[in-house]
Design a protein around this motif. Sequence first.
Motif, PDB file in Angstrom:
ATOM      1  N   ARG A  88      42.539  48.500  11.624  1.00 48.33           N
ATOM      2  CA  ARG A  88      43.070  47.487  12.547  1.00 48.33           C
ATOM      3  C   ARG A  88      44.396  47.926  13.161  1.00 48.33           C
ATOM      4  NH1 ARG A  88      42.233  41.839   9.153  1.00 48.33           N
ATOM      5  NH2 ARG A  88      40.001  42.111   8.689  1.00 48.33           N
ATOM      6  N   LEU A  89      45.303  48.384  12.299  1.00 49.74           N
ATOM      7  CA  LEU A  89      46.618  48.792  12.802  1.00 49.74           C
ATOM      8  C   LEU A  89      46.522  50.077  13.608  1.00 49.74           C
ATOM      9  CD1 LEU A  89      49.238  47.214  12.246  1.00 49.74           C
ATOM     10  CD2 LEU A  89      47.380  46.664  10.675  1.00 49.74           C
ATOM     11  N   PHE A  90      45.567  50.923  13.263  1.00 49.70           N
ATOM     12  CA  PHE A  90      45.374  52.184  13.963  1.00 49.70           C
ATOM     13  C   PHE A  90      44.979  51.941  15.410  1.00 49.70           C
ATOM     14  CE2 PHE A  90      43.410  56.628  13.479  1.00 49.70           C
ATOM     15  CZ  PHE A  90      44.653  57.210  13.569  1.00 49.70           C
ATOM     16  N   ILE A  91      44.133  50.959  15.624  1.00 47.07           N
ATOM     17  CA  ILE A  91      43.731  50.610  16.984  1.00 47.07           C
ATOM     18  C   ILE A  91      44.884  49.932  17.728  1.00 47.07           C
ATOM     19  CG2 ILE A  91      42.166  49.161  18.350  1.00 47.07           C
ATOM     20  CD1 ILE A  91      40.035  49.660  16.213  1.00 47.07           C
ATOM     21  N   MET A  92      45.625  49.080  17.016  1.00 47.12           N
ATOM     22  CA  MET A  92      46.725  48.359  17.656  1.00 47.12           C
ATOM     23  C   MET A  92      47.791  49.303  18.209  1.00 47.12           C
ATOM     24  SD  MET A  92      49.537  45.795  16.018  1.00 47.12           S
ATOM     25  CE  MET A  92      50.547  47.215  15.580  1.00 47.12           C
ATOM     26  N   THR A  93      48.137  50.357  17.449  1.00 48.33           N
ATOM     27  CA  THR A  93      49.209  51.241  17.896  1.00 48.33           C
ATOM     28  C   THR A  93      48.855  51.961  19.200  1.00 48.33           C
ATOM     29  OG1 THR A  93      48.370  53.003  16.446  1.00 48.33           O
ATOM     30  CG2 THR A  93      50.150  51.624  15.592  1.00 48.33           C
ATOM     31  N   VAL A  94      47.607  52.403  19.330  1.00 48.32           N
ATOM     32  CA  VAL A  94      47.231  53.103  20.558  1.00 48.32           C
ATOM     33  C   VAL A  94      47.132  52.132  21.732  1.00 48.32           C
ATOM     34  CG1 VAL A  94      44.701  52.993  20.382  1.00 48.32           C
ATOM     35  CG2 VAL A  94      45.782  54.989  21.422  1.00 48.32           C
ATOM     36  N   VAL A  95      46.796  50.870  21.470  1.00 46.72           N
ATOM     37  CA  VAL A  95      46.792  49.861  22.536  1.00 46.72           C
ATOM     38  C   VAL A  95      48.207  49.634  23.047  1.00 46.72           C
ATOM     39  CG1 VAL A  95      46.423  47.408  23.033  1.00 46.72           C
ATOM     40  CG2 VAL A  95      44.686  48.690  21.781  1.00 46.72           C
ATOM     41  N   VAL A  96      49.150  49.464  22.127  1.00 45.97           N
ATOM     42  CA  VAL A  96      50.545  49.220  22.521  1.00 45.97           C
ATOM     43  C   VAL A  96      51.095  50.401  23.309  1.00 45.97           C
ATOM     44  CG1 VAL A  96      52.888  48.864  21.671  1.00 45.97           C
ATOM     45  CG2 VAL A  96      50.985  47.624  20.633  1.00 45.97           C
ATOM     46  N   MET A  97      50.848  51.618  22.810  1.00 44.86           N
ATOM     47  CA  MET A  97      51.352  52.800  23.490  1.00 44.86           C
ATOM     48  C   MET A  97      50.730  52.943  24.879  1.00 44.86           C
ATOM     49  SD  MET A  97      53.245  55.458  23.745  1.00 44.86           S
ATOM     50  CE  MET A  97      53.911  56.058  22.204  1.00 44.86           C
ATOM     51  N   SER A  98      49.443  52.725  25.000  1.00 40.35           N
ATOM     52  CA  SER A  98      48.764  52.889  26.287  1.00 40.35           C
ATOM     53  C   SER A  98      49.265  51.888  27.317  1.00 40.35           C
ATOM     54  CB  SER A  98      47.248  52.741  26.095  1.00 40.35           C
ATOM     55  OG  SER A  98      46.759  53.692  25.190  1.00 40.35           O
ATOM     56  N   VAL A  99      49.405  50.651  26.903  1.00 32.63           N
ATOM     57  CA  VAL A  99      49.886  49.613  27.823  1.00 32.63           C
ATOM     58  C   VAL A  99      51.317  49.913  28.260  1.00 32.63           C
ATOM     59  CG1 VAL A  99      50.500  47.174  28.013  1.00 32.63           C
ATOM     60  CG2 VAL A  99      48.334  47.840  26.945  1.00 32.63           C
ATOM     61  N   ALA A 100      52.169  50.311  27.304  1.00 32.10           N
ATOM     62  CA  ALA A 100      53.560  50.603  27.643  1.00 32.10           C
ATOM     63  C   ALA A 100      53.668  51.801  28.570  1.00 32.10           C
ATOM     64  CB  ALA A 100      54.359  50.855  26.365  1.00 32.10           C
TER      65      ALA A 100
END
Length: 460
Positions: A88-100
């Motif tokens: 779950r957290l692994f997916i969240m980090t790449v989402v945050v980075m991509s959006v930013a």
Amino acid sequence: MTQSSSVEAERAARRNIRLGSLGAALEYYDFVVYLYVATSIGQAFFPADMSPTMRLVQTFAIYSTGLLIRPVAGILIARVADRVGRKRLFIMTVVVMSVATLGIGLLPTYDQVGLLAPVLLLLLRVAQGCAVGGEIPAAAVFVTEHARADRVARAGAFQQMTAYSGFLLGAGAAFGAGLVATHLTPDAPSLAWRLPFLAGGLLGVVAIYLRRTIDETPAFVRETIEQGRRPAAPIREVLGTHRRAVAYAVLLAVALTLVNITYFNFWPTYLQTVLRHSSTTSLVASLVSIAGAMAFMPAWGYVADRYGWSRMLLGAGLSTAATTVLLLVVIPTLPPGSGLAVWIQLPAAVTAGGIAAATPGMVSAIFPTEVRQTGFSLPYNIVIAVLGGFLNLILVWLVAGVGVAAPMYVVLVACGLTVVASVVVLRIPTYLGRGARPTHGFSTAGDPAAGRPGLEGAMS
């Protein structure tokens, strides 16, 4: 386990390791591409009447904010990962980075919205720092927990090798965007800094799509879900029960940071500003060094899996010291423009890559499953933020005070720490890989012959 199910398990493990490592490459790309276009960012986000030096200072101040937020964010993310799972957290980090990252590529400039422009840039850089603080330790833990007991070091080395490709991608994207903005679209100079971020954001979207198919690590499922080991306070348990492991992780992280910053970050600046080589020679030399280190990282992982962490670290420390002494003798004698400047650092980079290759697997192995993410993230992120955030400035000061040999002296310190680590590791219990101890009486001994991925070895 039947042969067909064993083969399928092996394939699944390899797929998870590849996808886990891919995200780390994108995180490095997104984070470092900022450095390659820093001058253009300063021109876009600060007043035109501000001096170029002050614009650059402000630009790097925003960059450093992302580094400083890393330990806090990384530790909080790791705490959650040890309780709810890696996936779950692994997916969240790449989402945050991509959006930013995509957001930075779309930001309005100072001429368009005034002071709001640098404020928005700062907020997105903070988001990137949060993502990187969680992603790099998460990737290391994820791939090593999916690896077979006899391939933990190779999995960690592969993750590190893939992460380093982000440096190459970032440099290539910045260089290509500059050519496009200069020759193909001269009326749109902002493309020189926008395109790399837009490309990174789009690559991140691809990574998000691919990561939907990753599996939770077998080690986490069996140890924390089936066995019910979910500590209420992972940070307290790590600092209270695993102090030796934390101290050892700090030792490795310091050695890694000294080598990384000196040979793979500061080196182009050192060649250009101290030794007076051209910017092109300096950039090419840096890329050659990174590529060389990457190419040999799997070999270092094999050495660790085959002969043990102690011998691998000892070999990496001593060989890096020898090649660094070679640099110490030769590089001050090279005249500006010498073609040898591109290649002279390659042996040192290849050997120093062993120190980098050891870190993901070694630090993951010294913490039990239920607190592994926190145990990795806490010392690693603090060292990277504190030492990594200031080491470039320290190196500049050392060169001015000590002379052109200062960077090599710093690496020799890292070599000494690595040799110490090779001895101390014999006294540190491990929970992943061959000869690992079971945790809480539950043996998860890996069986290489059966190809059981991601299981912890029983104490031999």
